[in-house]
Write a protein that holds these residues in place. Structure first.
Motif, short mmCIF file in Angstrom:
data_model
loop_
_atom_site.label_atom_id
_atom_site.label_comp_id
_atom_site.label_asym_id
_atom_site.label_seq_id
_atom_site.Cartn_x
_atom_site.Cartn_y
_atom_site.Cartn_z
N ARG A 1 46.63 38.60 46.93
CA ARG A 1 46.25 38.64 45.50
C ARG A 1 45.29 39.79 45.23
NH1 ARG A 1 45.82 33.53 41.95
NH2 ARG A 1 47.42 32.17 42.77
N THR A 2 44.35 39.99 46.14
CA THR A 2 43.35 41.04 45.94
C THR A 2 44.02 42.41 45.95
OG1 THR A 2 41.78 39.64 47.12
CG2 THR A 2 41.14 41.93 46.79
N ASP A 3 44.94 42.61 46.89
CA ASP A 3 45.60 43.90 46.99
C ASP A 3 46.53 44.14 45.80
OD1 ASP A 3 44.27 44.45 49.25
OD2 ASP A 3 45.91 44.05 50.64
N ARG A 4 47.14 43.05 45.31
CA ARG A 4 48.17 43.17 44.27
C ARG A 4 47.54 43.35 42.88
NH1 ARG A 4 50.94 38.49 45.63
NH2 ARG A 4 50.02 37.38 43.88
N ASN A 5 46.44 42.67 42.63
CA ASN A 5 45.92 42.56 41.26
C ASN A 5 44.98 43.69 40.88
OD1 ASN A 5 47.33 40.24 41.10
ND2 ASN A 5 45.56 38.89 41.32
N GLY A 6 44.93 43.94 39.56
CA GLY A 6 43.89 44.79 39.02
C GLY A 6 42.59 43.99 39.01
N VAL A 7 41.56 44.52 38.38
CA VAL A 7 40.27 43.83 38.35
C VAL A 7 40.43 42.50 37.60
CG1 VAL A 7 37.88 43.98 37.59
CG2 VAL A 7 39.05 46.01 38.43
N PRO A 8 40.08 41.39 38.23
CA PRO A 8 40.29 40.09 37.58
C PRO A 8 39.42 39.90 36.35
CG PRO A 8 39.00 39.84 39.59
CD PRO A 8 39.35 41.29 39.50
N ASP A 9 39.97 39.27 35.30
CA ASP A 9 39.17 39.05 34.09
C ASP A 9 38.44 37.71 34.16
OD1 ASP A 9 41.33 37.47 33.85
OD2 ASP A 9 42.10 38.36 32.00
N ASP A 10 38.74 36.91 35.17
CA ASP A 10 38.05 35.62 35.34
C ASP A 10 37.30 35.67 36.67
OD1 ASP A 10 37.45 32.84 35.90
OD2 ASP A 10 38.88 32.37 34.30
N PRO A 11 36.03 35.27 36.68
CA PRO A 11 35.31 35.33 37.96
C PRO A 11 35.84 34.34 38.99
CG PRO A 11 33.96 34.29 36.26
CD PRO A 11 35.20 34.79 35.58
N ILE A 12 36.69 33.42 38.59
CA ILE A 12 37.18 32.41 39.54
C ILE A 12 38.70 32.48 39.64
CG2 ILE A 12 37.31 29.95 40.10
CD1 ILE A 12 34.86 29.50 38.38
N THR A 13 39.19 32.58 40.86
CA THR A 13 40.61 32.34 41.12
C THR A 13 40.70 31.18 42.10
OG1 THR A 13 41.08 34.69 40.84
CG2 THR A 13 42.75 33.37 41.94
N TRP A 14 41.40 30.16 41.69
CA TRP A 14 41.52 28.97 42.55
C TRP A 14 42.70 29.15 43.48
CZ3 TRP A 14 38.38 24.50 41.99
CH2 TRP A 14 37.45 24.54 40.92
N ILE A 15 42.50 28.85 44.75
CA ILE A 15 43.57 28.97 45.74
C ILE A 15 43.93 27.56 46.24
CG2 ILE A 15 44.22 29.92 48.00
CD1 ILE A 15 43.81 32.10 45.97
N GLY A 16 45.25 27.30 46.24
CA GLY A 16 45.71 26.02 46.80
C GLY A 16 45.59 24.85 45.85
N LEU A 17 45.45 25.14 44.53
CA LEU A 17 45.39 24.04 43.55
C LEU A 17 46.76 23.40 43.43
CD1 LEU A 17 43.52 24.91 40.23
CD2 LEU A 17 42.86 23.28 42.01
N LYS A 18 46.80 22.07 43.35
CA LYS A 18 48.08 21.40 43.11
C LYS A 18 48.44 21.54 41.64
CE LYS A 18 47.52 18.04 46.79
NZ LYS A 18 47.00 16.71 47.07
N PRO A 19 49.70 21.65 41.33
CA PRO A 19 50.10 21.81 39.93
C PRO A 19 49.79 20.54 39.12
CG PRO A 19 52.05 21.65 41.34
CD PRO A 19 50.86 21.68 42.27
#
Lengths: 386, 305
Positions: free
Chosen positions: A368-386
């Motif tokens: 995600r870090t390599d793929r994305n531009g600068v994130p607009d949200d300080p939080i990205t949740w990893i492994g959240l269930k839908p």
């Protein structure tokens, strides 16, 4: 001598080698084996300490405050709710300049009841004036316990040793138990400067009402001592390396030299991340790892020196400050904020309440870090269930 | 043999020998200040004090001054029992077993917020003397009700329209239920009795507790010159009987009360001024009941009402 022991017992061995004089503790999962083993040691005479079996964590810290005020080497251990209950006294211990050492086994705060690992309990105490050291394996837990007393007594501030519930607390690993001679060489008996402890020959009043005329200078001195703690840790680590060959520093880097993306992590997730870095490097990706051992005092210079050279910074937080973000990420951003052209910082929340942080989790963070531009949200949740 | 106050504070006594110095910050007529002077006099210089938040955290004087000639450790409100236990453990670990640890707390820090840590220390039988100087409300913060405030009393949180509607907690009974080796009540109006109890406590190992009645002219809304008078009257009307309990079991009444009506005690204090005849009669009945119960415990009279 090598022994296969659980993380909690590594603490008990460390406290015994440190020749603690007063222990006060209250049981809480997943800390219990620390104090059970210490009870055995006090009972059979391997450790000549007074063990006060208090009726709460609040009283555990109050008891350590009383003991350390009289010049004793004092220790306690807790987790989660217990640490939260102590909060008032954590401020008191540091402002009274008492070199108390405490182990906190990271555990999520309820509700719902959750005994599994999460760093929010200790990180929520970041402003209490305690040195905080995060450990990755059981050897580090034992060695850090000894170094904690050394640093605490050198700067007269309390030190908290922190590690993951179950992933370390209940996990058996081979640990080299240092000899008593080596432990004594690192940690001589506590030196008592005149006027800093309760002494019948030199009666003084401690911690009484302090008017605005004096209060601010006391806080200034506390902050100065906190900064000195980093140097003292370095000194202790240097001596410990000479004695045992094991090397510790405020932060550690892994394959950061030419890295374009550096992941910042602490505790057992670092071991997992090391494996992922190797595997991604094998695929030609320029990734690196920064391990945060020391969180307070925050090692600004060391962190900035590593991260300013990279293109992107990802931070793995097994904790959250609601309405702000991951706590390590917030601090890393603050550290970089005055560096011109500093790299963007990507904050990831994962593994809350003991959910596994697998190699897949960490790979996803790098992707995600390599793929994305600068994130607009300080939080990205990893492994959240839908 | 215990020494009386006449020997320790009477003629020939020098101020320089006191462990509590002049110039403290207590209010005029503070019972708590005089209680400290008397207790320290009996304890002697080999004493370390542990003081949580309470009036005494002010009375002792601000940094960098002190009003006491013994080491003092100030600690948070609810921690006197636990902090004293830790201090004791450290002294024992260092072989300094001859030093007395004296926890000194107000009624708020004892009856209410500090009850848990006190209970822990007493249950473990830690070798400390815990003194509660009881002024029957949170006086330091401006007279708010505590668990020690007597029924019917005015405080700033129990206004006269709705005065305190529950009786004062019985602290000695709570500690007796822990089987504490020694617990006693005392007042500055009976200094020899007080000193004797401190000396008795000093000779016993384990947890010891002294409840000292400490009038607060400021909070009780009375003239400070009556501080000793009101202390004596509290004993004589059985509102605050003087007794001691050994091992939570053997009761011993140390001063015989004169049997003054509770009404006279109430009339001297503004905090009871709003009470009518009916309330005063009820208070008298309750005091009589508690006194008979105490007599029964001391095996001086069968329990029957």
């Amino acid at each position: 001598m090598k022994k296969v022991i659980m993380g909690n017992h590594a603490v008990s061995y460390g406290v015994r080698l440190a020749r603690a004089e007063v222990i006060a503790a209250y049981p809480i999962t997943p800390q219990t084996q620390i104090v059970e083993e210490l009870s055995e040691m006090c009972s059979d005479g391997r450790l000549k300490a007074k063990f006060v079996k208090v009726e709460s964590e609040h009283s555990a810290m109050a008891c350590c405050i009383g003991a350390a005020s009289a010049g004793a080497r004092a220790f306690t251990a807790t987790s989660s709710q217990g640490l939260a209950l102590m909060h008032e006294l954590l401020h008191w211990a540091s402002a009274a300049r008492l070199p108390i050492v405490m182990t906190n086994v990271n555990r999520a705060l309820g509700p719902g009841w959750n005994i599994w690992t999460e760093q929010t309990d200790s990180l929520a105490q970041r402003d209490t004036g305690w040195v905080q050291l995060y450990c990755e394996d059981n050897q580090e837990v034992l060695d850090s316990t000894l170094m904690a007393f050394r640093v605490a007594e050198a700067v007269r501030l309390p030190v908290m040793i922190v590690y993951d519930a179950f992933f370390l607390s209940h996990t058996y690993e081979p640990v080299d138990i240092p000899s008593q001679e080596d432990a004594d060489a690192l940690l001589p008996p506590r030196k008592l400067e005149k006027g800093t402890f309760m002494d019948i020959e030199d009666p003084r009043t401690f911690s009484n009402m302090t008017p605005p005329d004096y209060f601010m200078e006391m806080r200034f001195k506390l902050e100065r001592a906190m900064r000195r703690a980093k140097d003292e840790f370095g000194r202790a680590a240097g001596e410990w390396k000479k004695l045992t060959g094991r090397d510790y520093a405020a932060i550690e880097t892994y394959r950061c030299g030419d890295a374009e993306t550096v992941l910042v992590a602490a505790s057992t997730a670092v071991s997992t991340a090391r494996v992922v870095v190797d595997s991604l490097r094998g695929k030609g990706r320029k990734v690196g790892l920064l391990k945060m051992r020391m969180f307070r005092p925050f090692p600004y210079r060391e962190v900035v020196d590593v991260l300013r050279r990279t293109r992107k910074v990802a931070v793995l937080d097994r904790n959250i400050s609601f309405g702000s973000g991951g706590i390590f990420a917030t601090e890393i951003k603050a550290a970089l904020s005055n560096v011109p052209g500093h790299p963007p910082v990507y904050g990831y929340i994962a593994g809350l309440g003991g959910r596994d942080i697998t190699p897949g989790t960490i790979e996803e963070i790098f992707d995600r870090t390599d793929r994305n531009g600068v994130p607009d949200d300080p939080i990205t949740w990893i492994g959240l269930k839908p | 043999m215990s020494r009386g106050v006449a020997e320790t504070m009477g003629a020939g006594h020098r101020v320089e020998d006191e462990l509590f110095l002049p110039g403290h910050l207590g209010c005029q007529g503070c019972g708590g200040a005089l209680a400290m002077r008397m207790v320290l006099q009996a304890m002697g210089p080999k004493t370390m004090l542990v003081i949580p938040a309470c009036c005494w955290a002010i009375i002792e004087g601000p940094f960098p001054y002190t009003g006491l000639k013994v080491p003092v450790l100030n600690v948070p409100f609810e921690t006197a029992g636990a902090a004293a236990a830790g201090l004791r453990a450290a002294l024992d670990a260092k072989g300094k077993t001859d030093i007395h640890v004296l926890a000194w707390a107000g009624d708020g820090g004892t009856y209410d917020i500090g009850l848990q840590s006190l209970s822990g220390a007493v249950e473990r039988n830690d070798n400390i003397l815990y003194v509660c100087y009881d002024n029957e409300a949170y006086m330091n913060t401006g007279v708010q009700r505590s668990g020690a405030t007597p029924e019917g009393s005015w405080t700033t949180t129990t206004p006269v329209r709705t005065p305190k509607d529950r009786p004062k907690k019985n602290m000695i009974e709570i500690l007796a239920a822990h089987r504490i080796p020694y617990a006693a009540t005392a007042t500055i109006a009976f200094p020899d009795d007080l000193a004797a109890k401190v000396h008795r406590a000093k000779e016993i190992r384990g947890a010891r507790f002294l409840l000292i009645f400490a009038p607060c002219p400021t909070g009780w809304r009375m003239d400070s010159r009556y501080m000793i008078t009101i202390s004596r009257m509290a004993v004589d009307c059985n509102v605050f009987p003087l007794y001691e309990v050994f091992d939570g079991d053997r009761y011993h009444i140390t001063v015989e009360p004169k049997g003054v009506p509770v009404r006279e005690y109430f009339q001297m204090q503004g905090r009871f001024r709003h009470l009518g005849d009916r309330e005063i009669e009820q208070a008298q009945k309750r005091v009589d009941f508690e006194w008979r119960r105490l007599l029964h415990k001391a095996m001086q009279e069968p329990f029957g009402m």
